[in-house]
Design a protein around this motif. Sequence first.
Motif, PDB file in Angstrom:
ATOM      1  N   ASP A   1       0.858  -1.185   0.000  1.00 12.97           N
ATOM      2  CA  ASP A   1       0.000   0.000   0.000  1.00 12.97           C
ATOM      3  C   ASP A   1       0.896   1.238   0.000  1.00 12.97           C
ATOM      4  OD1 ASP A   1      -1.968   1.878   0.224  1.00 12.97           O
ATOM      5  OD2 ASP A   1      -3.104   0.791   1.756  1.00 12.97           O
TER       6      ASP A   1
ATOM      7  N   ARG B   1      -0.206   4.319  -0.769  1.00 15.16           N
ATOM      8  CA  ARG B   1      -1.075   5.496  -0.888  1.00 15.16           C
ATOM      9  C   ARG B   1      -0.828   6.537   0.204  1.00 15.16           C
ATOM     10  NH1 ARG B   1      -6.754   3.006  -0.853  1.00 15.16           N
ATOM     11  NH2 ARG B   1      -5.799   1.871   0.864  1.00 15.16           N
ATOM     12  N   TRP B   2      -1.559   7.630   0.123  1.00 16.52           N
ATOM     13  CA  TRP B   2      -1.414   8.734   1.085  1.00 16.52           C
ATOM     14  C   TRP B   2      -2.198   8.459   2.365  1.00 16.52           C
ATOM     15  CZ3 TRP B   2      -4.557  13.866   0.415  1.00 16.52           C
ATOM     16  CH2 TRP B   2      -5.873  13.599   0.111  1.00 16.52           C
ATOM     17  N   ALA B   3      -2.216   9.443   3.268  1.00 20.67           N
ATOM     18  CA  ALA B   3      -2.781   9.239   4.610  1.00 20.67           C
ATOM     19  C   ALA B   3      -4.263   9.597   4.705  1.00 20.67           C
ATOM     20  CB  ALA B   3      -1.977  10.046   5.633  1.00 20.67           C
ATOM     21  N   ARG B   4      -4.925   9.863   3.563  1.00 15.08           N
ATOM     22  CA  ARG B   4      -6.357  10.201   3.608  1.00 15.08           C
ATOM     23  C   ARG B   4      -7.155   9.338   2.617  1.00 15.08           C
ATOM     24  NH1 ARG B   4      -8.399  14.548   6.171  1.00 15.08           N
ATOM     25  NH2 ARG B   4     -10.235  13.218   6.100  1.00 15.08           N
ATOM     26  N   CYS B   5      -6.983   8.032   2.762  1.00 14.70           N
ATOM     27  CA  CYS B   5      -7.699   7.125   1.861  1.00 14.70           C
ATOM     28  C   CYS B   5      -9.207   7.106   2.142  1.00 14.70           C
ATOM     29  CB  CYS B   5      -7.114   5.722   1.979  1.00 14.70           C
ATOM     30  SG  CYS B   5      -5.410   5.660   1.432  1.00 14.70           S
ATOM     31  N   ASP B   6      -9.621   7.774   3.239  1.00 13.93           N
ATOM     32  CA  ASP B   6     -11.051   7.865   3.550  1.00 13.93           C
ATOM     33  C   ASP B   6     -11.766   8.846   2.631  1.00 13.93           C
ATOM     34  OD1 ASP B   6      -9.344   9.774   4.946  1.00 13.93           O
ATOM     35  OD2 ASP B   6     -11.201  10.537   5.849  1.00 13.93           O
TER      36      ASP B   6
ATOM     37  N   ASP C   1      -0.393  -3.126   4.198  1.00 12.78           N
ATOM     38  CA  ASP C   1       0.346  -2.042   4.871  1.00 12.78           C
ATOM     39  C   ASP C   1       1.739  -2.510   5.294  1.00 12.78           C
ATOM     40  OD1 ASP C   1       0.146  -3.383   7.311  1.00 12.78           O
ATOM     41  OD2 ASP C   1      -1.520  -2.162   8.050  1.00 12.78           O
TER      42      ASP C   1
ATOM     43  N   THR D   1      -5.118  -3.679   3.849  1.00  9.48           N
ATOM     44  CA  THR D   1      -5.949  -2.489   4.079  1.00  9.48           C
ATOM     45  C   THR D   1      -7.277  -2.647   3.326  1.00  9.48           C
ATOM     46  OG1 THR D   1      -4.676  -1.337   2.367  1.00  9.48           O
ATOM     47  CG2 THR D   1      -4.132  -0.841   4.662  1.00  9.48           C
TER      48      THR D   1
ATOM     49  N   THR E   1     -10.640   3.710   9.518  1.00  8.70           N
ATOM     50  CA  THR E   1      -9.690   4.777   9.868  1.00  8.70           C
ATOM     51  C   THR E   1      -9.454   5.532   8.565  1.00  8.70           C
ATOM     52  OG1 THR E   1      -7.776   3.457   9.242  1.00  8.70           O
ATOM     53  CG2 THR E   1      -8.490   3.284  11.542  1.00  8.70           C
ATOM     54  N   ASN E   2      -8.462   6.413   8.563  1.00  4.36           N
ATOM     55  CA  ASN E   2      -8.134   7.117   7.317  1.00  4.36           C
ATOM     56  C   ASN E   2      -7.360   6.239   6.339  1.00  4.36           C
ATOM     57  OD1 ASN E   2      -9.367   9.221   8.528  1.00  4.36           O
ATOM     58  ND2 ASN E   2      -7.548  10.496   8.757  1.00  4.36           N
ATOM     59  N   ASP E   3      -7.074   4.984   6.752  1.00  4.60           N
ATOM     60  CA  ASP E   3      -6.305   4.071   5.898  1.00  4.60           C
ATOM     61  C   ASP E   3      -7.144   3.437   4.791  1.00  4.60           C
ATOM     62  OD1 ASP E   3      -4.163   4.504   7.538  1.00  4.60           O
ATOM     63  OD2 ASP E   3      -4.467   2.688   8.716  1.00  4.60           O
TER      64      ASP E   3
END
Length: 285
Positions: free
Chosen positions: A140, A142-147, A175, A181, A203-205
């Motif tokens: 993974d 990606r960035w910290a705002r996958c939500d 992760d 994730t 979570t934001n993940d």
Amino acid sequence: MTQIAYVNGAYAPLAHAAVSIQDRGFQFGDAVYEVWGVRGGRLLDRDAHIVRLKRSLSELRIALPMPETALMAVVRETQRRNRVRNGLIYLQISRGQAPRDHAFPAANVRPTLVVTAKNLDMAALEARLSAGVKIVTVPDIRWARCDIKTTSLLPNVLAKQTAREAGAYEAWFVDKDGFVTEGSSSNAWILDADAHLRTRALTNDILHGITRAAVLRVARERGLKVMESAFTVAEAQAAREAFMTAASAPLVPIVWIDDKIVGDGRPGPLACSLRAAYLGASISD
Ligand code: PMP
């Protein structure tokens, strides 16, 4: 049949529908989107997708381009013009069109609204459901705002391409601690060796999947042992069942993870019965 798209107040044949090259969705991926599944002419989880759309917009400080009722009228009209009975509706809102500059444009720049709709090949979907699918795992990155449901999907694009090149249907992100994730365009589930139905906690993940929430509801109503907790790739490979959820393909059984067969290599009974229960529960008026 010619597909019709809605773009900023007008309906046009898909081939002619366009936004500016200065659109911030094109320049920066500065946009959010939603996808509704349609079954028998009805939207699945209609209201929940709107709630998530508004949250994505507010997290990015993009205005809703029109009142919610007007927006839903556009969604309905796009569905009607494309005669969609079993398929998808796609909606995208970007921060609008402005000379290229990373910072937000002037407050009077109007967001861009695009809506498209298409029928799906239901026979192909049924074939996938009865055979189950293969998935592969990828780091993974990606960035910290996958939500936030943003159109900035480059890691997801790369992951899906990795899957395609491996002859798989989906890729699961893993992760740095070895826990799954979610998928590149779906949430990830297992029925573990102890008969717990598991999917990663919110979570934001991960994207807060609308289908995920609805399937959790249905599973709890049935009294299943449900745990919102992360699982490793090895746990998934050793699980009784695995499946993925997304509005575009509500609940697809997984029978192969990387080089390991899941369960007996056939779609699991729980996945199949949850799918039927989900479809029954989530059709909107
Ligand atoms: N995770 C990701 C990264 C996705 O793109 C999607 C589908 N858009 C999902 C999960 C599933 O969400 P939903 O059930 O709301 O379609």
